[in-house]
Write a protein that holds these residues in place. Structure first.
Motif, PDB file in Angstrom:
ATOM      1  N   PRO A   1       0.832  -1.215   0.000  1.00 52.96           N
ATOM      2  CA  PRO A   1       0.000   0.000   0.000  1.00 52.96           C
ATOM      3  C   PRO A   1       0.862   1.259   0.000  1.00 52.96           C
ATOM      4  N   ASP A   2       0.332   2.318  -0.566  1.00 54.80           N
ATOM      5  CA  ASP A   2       1.019   3.605  -0.517  1.00 54.80           C
ATOM      6  C   ASP A   2       1.198   4.037   0.934  1.00 54.80           C
ATOM      7  N   ARG A   3       2.367   4.573   1.230  1.00 56.20           N
ATOM      8  CA  ARG A   3       2.689   5.119   2.554  1.00 56.20           C
ATOM      9  C   ARG A   3       2.734   4.052   3.642  1.00 56.20           C
ATOM     10  N   MET A   4       2.983   2.810   3.265  1.00 55.61           N
ATOM     11  CA  MET A   4       3.190   1.780   4.277  1.00 55.61           C
ATOM     12  C   MET A   4       4.520   2.036   4.980  1.00 55.61           C
ATOM     13  N   PRO A   5       4.552   2.026   6.318  1.00 54.43           N
ATOM     14  CA  PRO A   5       5.820   2.290   7.005  1.00 54.43           C
ATOM     15  C   PRO A   5       6.819   1.162   6.772  1.00 54.43           C
ATOM     16  N   PRO A   6       8.117   1.438   6.821  1.00 53.83           N
ATOM     17  CA  PRO A   6       9.115   0.370   6.737  1.00 53.83           C
ATOM     18  C   PRO A   6       8.832  -0.686   7.805  1.00 53.83           C
ATOM     19  N   THR A   7       8.740  -1.937   7.378  1.00 53.34           N
ATOM     20  CA  THR A   7       8.252  -3.012   8.251  1.00 53.34           C
ATOM     21  C   THR A   7       9.284  -4.114   8.376  1.00 53.34           C
ATOM     22  N   TYR A   8       9.396  -4.637   9.592  1.00 49.74           N
ATOM     23  CA  TYR A   8      10.343  -5.718   9.883  1.00 49.74           C
ATOM     24  C   TYR A   8       9.588  -6.883  10.513  1.00 49.74           C
ATOM     25  N   ALA A   9      10.031  -8.100  10.192  1.00 49.36           N
ATOM     26  CA  ALA A   9       9.403  -9.320  10.715  1.00 49.36           C
ATOM     27  C   ALA A   9      10.472 -10.270  11.215  1.00 49.36           C
ATOM     28  N   LEU A  10      10.090 -11.104  12.177  1.00 47.96           N
ATOM     29  CA  LEU A  10      11.014 -12.112  12.684  1.00 47.96           C
ATOM     30  C   LEU A  10      11.203 -13.235  11.675  1.00 47.96           C
ATOM     31  N   ALA A  11      10.099 -13.728  11.124  1.00 42.72           N
ATOM     32  CA  ALA A  11      10.164 -14.885  10.232  1.00 42.72           C
ATOM     33  C   ALA A  11       8.868 -14.977   9.445  1.00 42.72           C
ATOM     34  N   ALA A  12       8.819 -15.966   8.548  1.00 42.62           N
ATOM     35  CA  ALA A  12       7.611 -16.196   7.762  1.00 42.62           C
ATOM     36  C   ALA A  12       6.513 -16.776   8.652  1.00 42.62           C
ATOM     37  N   TYR A  13       5.281 -16.523   8.242  1.00 42.86           N
ATOM     38  CA  TYR A  13       4.122 -17.067   8.960  1.00 42.86           C
ATOM     39  C   TYR A  13       3.936 -18.510   8.519  1.00 42.86           C
ATOM     40  N   ALA A  14       4.722 -19.374   9.106  1.00 44.41           N
ATOM     41  CA  ALA A  14       4.728 -20.798   8.767  1.00 44.41           C
ATOM     42  C   ALA A  14       5.449 -21.533   9.885  1.00 44.41           C
TER      43      ALA A  14
ATOM     44  N   GLU B   1      -0.773   9.582  11.625  1.00 42.79           N
ATOM     45  CA  GLU B   1      -0.173  10.726  10.935  1.00 42.79           C
ATOM     46  C   GLU B   1      -1.188  11.841  10.710  1.00 42.79           C
ATOM     47  N   GLU B   2      -2.448  11.467  10.469  1.00 40.05           N
ATOM     48  CA  GLU B   2      -3.497  12.485  10.354  1.00 40.05           C
ATOM     49  C   GLU B   2      -3.666  13.252  11.660  1.00 40.05           C
ATOM     50  N   ALA B   3      -3.317  12.603  12.777  1.00 33.67           N
ATOM     51  CA  ALA B   3      -3.404  13.247  14.088  1.00 33.67           C
ATOM     52  C   ALA B   3      -2.087  13.886  14.504  1.00 33.67           C
ATOM     53  N   GLY B   4      -1.129  13.944  13.585  1.00 34.96           N
ATOM     54  CA  GLY B   4       0.133  14.621  13.874  1.00 34.96           C
ATOM     55  C   GLY B   4       1.213  13.755  14.474  1.00 34.96           C
ATOM     56  N   VAL B   5       1.064  12.435  14.405  1.00 37.53           N
ATOM     57  CA  VAL B   5       2.060  11.508  14.958  1.00 37.53           C
ATOM     58  C   VAL B   5       2.720  10.765  13.802  1.00 37.53           C
ATOM     59  N   LEU B   6       4.004  11.003  13.569  1.00 37.54           N
ATOM     60  CA  LEU B   6       4.730  10.317  12.504  1.00 37.54           C
ATOM     61  C   LEU B   6       5.125   8.917  12.971  1.00 37.54           C
ATOM     62  N   VAL B   7       4.795   7.915  12.159  1.00 39.79           N
ATOM     63  CA  VAL B   7       5.187   6.533  12.436  1.00 39.79           C
ATOM     64  C   VAL B   7       6.483   6.255  11.696  1.00 39.79           C
ATOM     65  N   HIS B   8       7.518   5.882  12.428  1.00 37.47           N
ATOM     66  CA  HIS B   8       8.822   5.645  11.824  1.00 37.47           C
ATOM     67  C   HIS B   8       8.980   4.223  11.282  1.00 37.47           C
ATOM     68  N   ARG B   9       8.459   3.246  12.009  1.00 40.26           N
ATOM     69  CA  ARG B   9       8.640   1.843  11.660  1.00 40.26           C
ATOM     70  C   ARG B   9       7.407   1.041  12.061  1.00 40.26           C
ATOM     71  N   ALA B  10       7.326  -0.182  11.515  1.00 43.34           N
ATOM     72  CA  ALA B  10       6.373  -1.182  11.976  1.00 43.34           C
ATOM     73  C   ALA B  10       7.146  -2.466  12.245  1.00 43.34           C
TER      74      ALA B  10
END
Length: 265
Positions: free
Chosen positions: A50-63, A219-228
């Motif tokens: 999706p547009d504007r998706m925050p940089p995202t990190y995961a531990l492993a695959a969902y498996a 972000e609409e409320a003024g809070v920038l999300v840096h990561r997910a």
């Protein structure tokens, strides 16, 4: 008397490992814990994202082991898994804040604020609590400078997301959250005062629409999300796969056995 003691122990101790379904005295057996400990968090991104998706990190695959453990924790009310899974999510947060391959965040030592994606009231009742809040608390434990904020609340869902198309899921996600004004104002003040890094938490990322919707609402409320940061990223069977597929931890070999190994992604 022996039967009474055994019954009492069955109530106190898990009968099987949540990762492999083998008999175990703990929520996760030693081999499953070792496999999860070997997993290395990495950047992941659905394709398309999706547009504007925050940089995202995961531990492993969902498996494998991780999928089984998440399902047991989330849907089977095995709350004793919160400590182990939350600790693993904390490692993902560490990697996300320090991670390469994404725009730089605040300097080393900046405080980190974890924002768990909230569950609906119906899900909280069904799961006897907010599972992501449990994980966030465990992820923050023992990490100085890491705090939790709850600026979002989940609005009731009109449809079962499992039955929706990708476009319908994206539309539903846009209206899934509202902001808590007091919590949001406090979080904005902390960012302005301390340069806090905001990390949105969820258990699984599939299409990215939930994380993106949560980040946009903040972000609409003024809070920038840096990561997910998430525990697991799904590997889609149809269409395109994640741009950066994470490793698979363990693969089931049968109803009562699982091979515990790490497969490079």
């Amino acid at each position: 008397m022996r039967g009474f003691v055994d019954s009492l122990l069955d109530l106190v101790l898990p009968a099987t490992c949540a990762g492999c379904d083998e008999p175990a005295a703990r929520a996760l057996c030693d081999p499953c814990l070792a496999a999860l400990d070997r997993a290395r968090p990495r950047a992941t991104r659905p394709d398309p994202a999706p547009d504007r998706m925050p940089p995202t990190y995961a531990l492993a695959a969902y498996a494998g082991v991780l999928q089984r453990a998440v399902v047991q924790f989330k849907e089977e009310n095995r709350h004793e898994l919160a400590g182990a899974l939350g600790g693993l999510l904390g490692r993902v947060v560490d990697r996300a804040v320090a991670g390469a391959g994404a725009p730089a965040v605040a300097g080393a030592g900046a405080p980190v604020v974890l924002v768990p994606v909230p569950s609906t009231a119906a899900a909280v009742r069904r799961r006897h609590g907010d599972h992501m809040l449990r994980l966030a608390r465990a992820a923050a434990r023992g990490r100085p400078g890491v705090a939790i904020a709850r600026p979002l609340r989940a609005l009731p869902r009109r449809d079962d997301s499992a039955e929706l198309t990708a476009a319908e899921r994206a539309a539903a996600a846009r209206d899934a959250f509202a902001v808590r004004l007091g919590e949001t104002a406090a979080l904005r003040a902390r960012i302005e005062r301390d340069g806090a890094v905001v990390v949105v938490l969820d258990d699984i990322v599939t299409t990215g629409v939930t994380l993106t919707a949560a980040a946009r609402r903040l972000e609409e409320a003024g809070v920038l999300v840096h990561r997910a940061a998430v525990l697991a990223a799904t590997q889609r069977r149809r269409g395109r796969s994640p741009a950066h597929p994470p490793a698979v931890v363990g693969r089931a070999l049968g109803p009562r056995r699982a091979a515990v190994r790490t497969v490079a992604g």
